[in-house]
Scaffold this motif. Structure first.
Motif, PDB file in Angstrom:
ATOM      1  N   ALA A 139       1.404   6.893  -4.806  1.00 64.06           N
ATOM      2  CA  ALA A 139       2.383   6.940  -3.712  1.00 64.06           C
ATOM      3  C   ALA A 139       2.361   5.647  -2.896  1.00 64.06           C
ATOM      4  CB  ALA A 139       2.093   8.142  -2.810  1.00 64.06           C
ATOM      5  N   LEU A 140       1.171   5.100  -2.666  1.00 65.61           N
ATOM      6  CA  LEU A 140       1.081   3.823  -1.946  1.00 65.61           C
ATOM      7  C   LEU A 140       1.764   2.705  -2.727  1.00 65.61           C
ATOM      8  CD1 LEU A 140      -2.506   3.622  -0.399  1.00 65.61           C
ATOM      9  CD2 LEU A 140      -0.330   3.435   0.812  1.00 65.61           C
ATOM     10  N   LEU A 141       1.506   2.673  -4.037  1.00 73.10           N
ATOM     11  CA  LEU A 141       2.149   1.656  -4.867  1.00 73.10           C
ATOM     12  C   LEU A 141       3.663   1.810  -4.831  1.00 73.10           C
ATOM     13  CD1 LEU A 141       2.060  -0.603  -6.998  1.00 73.10           C
ATOM     14  CD2 LEU A 141       1.754   1.171  -8.742  1.00 73.10           C
ATOM     15  N   SER A 142       4.145   3.044  -4.930  1.00 68.48           N
ATOM     16  CA  SER A 142       5.589   3.293  -4.891  1.00 68.48           C
ATOM     17  C   SER A 142       6.175   2.909  -3.536  1.00 68.48           C
ATOM     18  CB  SER A 142       5.875   4.765  -5.192  1.00 68.48           C
ATOM     19  OG  SER A 142       5.370   5.130  -6.459  1.00 68.48           O
ATOM     20  N   THR A 165      -1.053  -2.596  -6.339  1.00 66.47           N
ATOM     21  CA  THR A 165      -0.756  -2.412  -4.919  1.00 66.47           C
ATOM     22  C   THR A 165      -1.051  -3.688  -4.138  1.00 66.47           C
ATOM     23  OG1 THR A 165      -1.266  -0.045  -5.062  1.00 66.47           O
ATOM     24  CG2 THR A 165      -1.277  -1.035  -2.868  1.00 66.47           C
ATOM     25  N   ARG A 166      -2.154  -4.357  -4.484  1.00 68.99           N
ATOM     26  CA  ARG A 166      -2.467  -5.624  -3.815  1.00 68.99           C
ATOM     27  C   ARG A 166      -1.398  -6.679  -4.123  1.00 68.99           C
ATOM     28  NH1 ARG A 166      -7.854  -4.347  -5.335  1.00 68.99           N
ATOM     29  NH2 ARG A 166      -7.742  -5.733  -7.162  1.00 68.99           N
ATOM     30  N   ILE A 167      -0.950  -6.720  -5.372  1.00 69.85           N
ATOM     31  CA  ILE A 167       0.074  -7.700  -5.742  1.00 69.85           C
ATOM     32  C   ILE A 167       1.386  -7.413  -5.014  1.00 69.85           C
ATOM     33  CG2 ILE A 167       1.495  -8.543  -7.653  1.00 69.85           C
ATOM     34  CD1 ILE A 167      -0.911  -8.057  -9.487  1.00 69.85           C
ATOM     35  N   MET A 168       1.808  -6.147  -5.006  1.00 63.23           N
ATOM     36  CA  MET A 168       3.055  -5.772  -4.330  1.00 63.23           C
ATOM     37  C   MET A 168       2.954  -6.032  -2.837  1.00 63.23           C
ATOM     38  SD  MET A 168       5.119  -4.682  -6.721  1.00 63.23           S
ATOM     39  CE  MET A 168       6.361  -3.655  -5.953  1.00 63.23           C
ATOM     40  N   SER A 169       1.795  -5.772  -2.261  1.00 60.36           N
ATOM     41  CA  SER A 169       1.603  -6.013  -0.831  1.00 60.36           C
ATOM     42  C   SER A 169       1.728  -7.496  -0.518  1.00 60.36           C
ATOM     43  CB  SER A 169       0.238  -5.482  -0.398  1.00 60.36           C
ATOM     44  OG  SER A 169      -0.053  -5.866   0.936  1.00 60.36           O
ATOM     45  N   LEU A 170       1.071  -8.335  -1.332  1.00 56.04           N
ATOM     46  CA  LEU A 170       1.147  -9.780  -1.110  1.00 56.04           C
ATOM     47  C   LEU A 170       2.580 -10.281  -1.263  1.00 56.04           C
ATOM     48  CD1 LEU A 170      -0.236 -12.502  -0.663  1.00 56.04           C
ATOM     49  CD2 LEU A 170      -0.676 -12.600  -3.132  1.00 56.04           C
ATOM     50  N   LEU A 171       3.280  -9.788  -2.284  1.00 54.16           N
ATOM     51  CA  LEU A 171       4.671 -10.190  -2.494  1.00 54.16           C
ATOM     52  C   LEU A 171       5.539  -9.782  -1.310  1.00 54.16           C
ATOM     53  CD1 LEU A 171       6.892 -11.325  -4.331  1.00 54.16           C
ATOM     54  CD2 LEU A 171       7.069  -9.065  -5.387  1.00 54.16           C
ATOM     55  N   GLY A 172       5.343  -8.560  -0.816  1.00 50.40           N
ATOM     56  CA  GLY A 172       6.128  -8.092   0.320  1.00 50.40           C
ATOM     57  C   GLY A 172       5.856  -8.893   1.574  1.00 50.40           C
ATOM     58  N   VAL A 173       4.603  -9.236   1.831  1.00 50.38           N
ATOM     59  CA  VAL A 173       4.260 -10.020   3.018  1.00 50.38           C
ATOM     60  C   VAL A 173       4.863 -11.424   2.928  1.00 50.38           C
ATOM     61  CG1 VAL A 173       2.342 -11.096   4.262  1.00 50.38           C
ATOM     62  CG2 VAL A 173       2.170  -8.713   3.545  1.00 50.38           C
ATOM     63  N   LEU A 174       4.831 -12.040   1.735  1.00 54.24           N
ATOM     64  CA  LEU A 174       5.421 -13.367   1.566  1.00 54.24           C
ATOM     65  C   LEU A 174       6.937 -13.329   1.785  1.00 54.24           C
ATOM     66  CD1 LEU A 174       3.453 -14.708  -1.546  1.00 54.24           C
ATOM     67  CD2 LEU A 174       3.210 -15.403   0.848  1.00 54.24           C
ATOM     68  N   LEU A 175       7.608 -12.319   1.219  1.00 57.52           N
ATOM     69  CA  LEU A 175       9.052 -12.185   1.433  1.00 57.52           C
ATOM     70  C   LEU A 175       9.375 -11.985   2.906  1.00 57.52           C
ATOM     71  CD1 LEU A 175      10.061  -9.923  -1.606  1.00 57.52           C
ATOM     72  CD2 LEU A 175      10.557 -12.360  -1.288  1.00 57.52           C
ATOM     73  N   LEU A 176       8.550 -11.196   3.588  1.00 55.14           N
ATOM     74  CA  LEU A 176       8.773 -10.967   5.015  1.00 55.14           C
ATOM     75  C   LEU A 176       8.580 -12.247   5.805  1.00 55.14           C
ATOM     76  CD1 LEU A 176       9.251  -8.987   7.366  1.00 55.14           C
ATOM     77  CD2 LEU A 176       6.777  -8.628   7.427  1.00 55.14           C
ATOM     78  N   ALA A 177       7.567 -13.040   5.434  1.00 53.28           N
ATOM     79  CA  ALA A 177       7.312 -14.285   6.162  1.00 53.28           C
ATOM     80  C   ALA A 177       8.499 -15.240   6.046  1.00 53.28           C
ATOM     81  CB  ALA A 177       6.045 -14.947   5.612  1.00 53.28           C
ATOM     82  N   LEU A 184       2.338  -1.003   6.909  1.00 49.34           N
ATOM     83  CA  LEU A 184       2.008  -0.332   5.649  1.00 49.34           C
ATOM     84  C   LEU A 184       1.768  -1.344   4.533  1.00 49.34           C
ATOM     85  CD1 LEU A 184       1.710   2.222   3.960  1.00 49.34           C
ATOM     86  CD2 LEU A 184       4.185   2.239   3.638  1.00 49.34           C
ATOM     87  N   LEU A 185       2.609  -2.389   4.479  1.00 48.79           N
ATOM     88  CA  LEU A 185       2.413  -3.423   3.477  1.00 48.79           C
ATOM     89  C   LEU A 185       1.065  -4.118   3.642  1.00 48.79           C
ATOM     90  CD1 LEU A 185       5.838  -5.273   3.105  1.00 48.79           C
ATOM     91  CD2 LEU A 185       4.594  -4.060   1.325  1.00 48.79           C
ATOM     92  N   VAL A 186       0.698  -4.396   4.883  1.00 53.33           N
ATOM     93  CA  VAL A 186      -0.535  -5.138   5.153  1.00 53.33           C
ATOM     94  C   VAL A 186      -1.766  -4.303   4.811  1.00 53.33           C
ATOM     95  CG1 VAL A 186      -1.945  -6.192   6.969  1.00 53.33           C
ATOM     96  CG2 VAL A 186       0.525  -6.601   6.896  1.00 53.33           C
ATOM     97  N   PHE A 187      -1.737  -3.035   5.176  1.00 57.18           N
ATOM     98  CA  PHE A 187      -2.929  -2.201   5.011  1.00 57.18           C
ATOM     99  C   PHE A 187      -2.940  -1.400   3.702  1.00 57.18           C
ATOM    100  CE2 PHE A 187      -2.718  -2.685   9.660  1.00 57.18           C
ATOM    101  CZ  PHE A 187      -3.993  -3.196   9.868  1.00 57.18           C
ATOM    102  N   ALA A 188      -1.882  -1.468   2.917  1.00 63.02           N
ATOM    103  CA  ALA A 188      -1.832  -0.700   1.668  1.00 63.02           C
ATOM    104  C   ALA A 188      -2.981  -1.038   0.718  1.00 63.02           C
ATOM    105  CB  ALA A 188      -0.487  -0.918   0.980  1.00 63.02           C
TER     106      ALA A 188
END
Length: 336
Positions: free
Chosen positions: A51-54, A189-201, A221-225
């Motif tokens: 669920a976190l990955l999704s 999940t770590r990869i998706m989180s990093l990608l999401g944080v970079l896109l947000l930045a 949620l992205l940061v702590f996932a």
């Protein structure tokens, strides 16, 4: 040679280890309660990781992101290289133990595998280390169990039977595959989180200039996932250990044997002066960060499964042949 133990099928099983007799009534309700708890915990924890990955995929690209995350997880699990048991054993300098060297131990392992319904008996290996430990590698078709010198010299046959049954349970329950799946989900999940944080930045300045509100809860949620996924993975590992303990007790019909081995393992960890000078040395880490449950809790769950009828006779020691290589200090093997 006759198998030294058999599966407990009646209300008052009798287990014989080379003439030492033990009788117990089996608490079936406690067993069912523990089994339901273990299955529920494993399902919820693994489901929580997925669920976190999704959620990370949905935050990045909506429904398509969820599909991409799940597809990436499936492909990673299929295409990821698998270490052969032989390679892992070579890393620990493990050596095969011929049957003629330890016939009683081989007989115990064969009896456990027979009770577990396994057609192939895992290969038994010796690790020249003074640390008390054992681990299993591989799957049902190609598996091996390694036992350290320290464990062979400090456990009697009854206690070693519990340890071997625990490792056989890991193999039979495909715990290696389950933990591999959990590790794959955690990495994605770590990869998706990093990608999401970079896109947000990159998008944040535009959002601020256009006056678009930033969804800070989703950002959090992205940061702590990744951290949450890692904690769920550790909790899943502890749950699988409880499940292996329960199955081991069922396979041998003797929960006290494994409980006694765990107690010895707990008391033998570290040097004697550490126990005297630092009595709290084993419990500084939070329970959330442990890969294995607390030994006391494991022992209590095992003892709750049986009601002793007769005190056992003297334990049977394992006679090691003189030509086994000497143990050496060094690396620590993860308890499995």
């Amino acid at each position: 040679m006759r198998a030294p133990l058999r599966e407990a099928r009646d209300a008052s099983p009798c287990i014989s280890y080379m003439g030492a007799m033990y009788r117990y009534t089996w608490d079936h309700e406690a067993e069912r309660r523990h089994r339901r708890r273990n299955v529920l915990h494993s399902t919820l924890l693994l489901g929580g990781m997925v669920a976190l990955l999704s959620a990370c995929g949905w935050i990045i690209a909506g429904g398509n992101g969820v599909l991409m995350a799940l597809l990436a997880g499936s492909l990673s699990l299929i295409l990821s290289p698998r270490l052969s048991p032989g390679l892992v054993l070579r890393l620990y300098r493990a050596q095969p133990i011929p049957r003629w060297q330890l016939p009683e131990v081989h007989a115990v392992l064969e009896a456990i595998c027979s009770a577990a319904g396994m057609t192939r008996v895992p290969r038994l290996h010796y690790v020249p280390s003074r640390i008390m430990n054992a681990f299993a590698v591989g799957n049902r078709d190609d598996a091996a169990i390694a036992v350290t010198d320290g464990m062979l010299r400090r456990l009697d046959l009854r206690e070693l039977a519990g340890v071997l049954a625990h490792e056989v349970s890991h193999i039979r329950n495909d715990d290696t595959w389950i933990m591999g799946l959990a590790d794959t989900v955690s990495r994605l999940t770590r990869i998706m989180s990093l990608l999401g944080v970079l896109l947000l930045a990159f998008s944040l300045p535009g959002l601020i200039l256009e006056g678009i509100p930033v969804p800070w809860l989703l950002v959090a949620l992205l940061v702590f996932a990744p951290t949450l996924s890692a904690l769920l993975q550790l909790a899943l590992s502890r749950t699988r250990e409880f499940a292996a303990d329960l199955d081991a007790a069922r396979l041998t019909g003797d929960p006290v044997g494994l409980a006694s081995a765990l107690d010895k393992l707990e008391r033998q960890e570290g040097m004697w002066w550490e126990t005297i000078l630092m009595p709290g040395r084993r419990s500084p880490d939070p329970s959330l960060l442990r890969t294995h449950p607390h030994t006391r809790e494991r022992i209590e769950r095992l003892l709750a499964l049986q009601i002793p009828i007769r005190i056992p006779t003297s334990p049977v020691a394992i006679l090691l042949p003189w030509d086994l290589p000497p143990s050496r200090r060094g690396w620590r093997i993860r308890r499995g």
